[in-house]
Design a protein around this motif. Structure first.
Motif: not given
Length: 146
Positions: A95-107, A117-130
């Motif tokens: 899998a690929a993971f979007v990490v960023g300030a705009a992302t809100r997950a439970p924890m 590619s799906a992660a990159a498409a979902a990532a915002g300007a300040s997010d990272r794909v890892v």
């Protein structure tokens, strides 16, 4: 008839030996193994299948990463994460993971996607794909023992 019985027996034996797969999370019933929060949104969920076949459920990618980080390697079999878009289970190591300030997950701020590619498409300007290894490493650095 004997060949039919042999084929049926072989099929059953192969199915029994297949690697365990994740199960559906039950909202309101399943708890996160790591933080003990009730699972409220399966789109952020994860599961670790231990070498014994036991399934541990998690409310977030971060909690699964923290659990895996503390788990002896010989007890791990597979780690699965829910693809945020489809809800389908994906092996964490693919899998690929979007990490960023705009992302809100439970924890935290990490969301899983089936493909980079799906992660990159979902990532915002300040997010990272890892990748999964980076999620586990970040959890150790940011959350310590949780």
């Amino acid at each position: 008839m004997a060949l039919l019985l042999l084929a049926a027996g072989t099929t059953l034996a192969l199915a029994a030996c297949a690697a365990p797969h994740p199960r559906d999370l039950v909202v309101g019933e399943d708890q996160c193994r790591y933080c003990r929060m009730e699972i409220t949104d399966p789109r952020f969920g994860a599961q670790v299948i231990l070498s014994t076949g036991r399934i541990e459920t998690f409310d977030s990618v971060e909690c699964a990463a923290g659990f895996v980080r503390e788990l002896p390697a010989e007890q791990r079999a597979t780690v699965w994460v829910a693809d945020y878009t489809s809800g389908a289970w994906v092996r964490a190591d693919s899998a690929a993971f979007v990490v960023g300030a705009a992302t809100r997950a439970p924890m935290g701020a990490t969301v899983a996607y089936a493909t980079r590619s799906a992660a990159a498409a979902a990532a915002g300007a300040s997010d990272r794909v890892v990748e999964w290894a980076a999620v586990v490493a970040a959890t150790a650095a940011e959350h310590g023992g949780h």
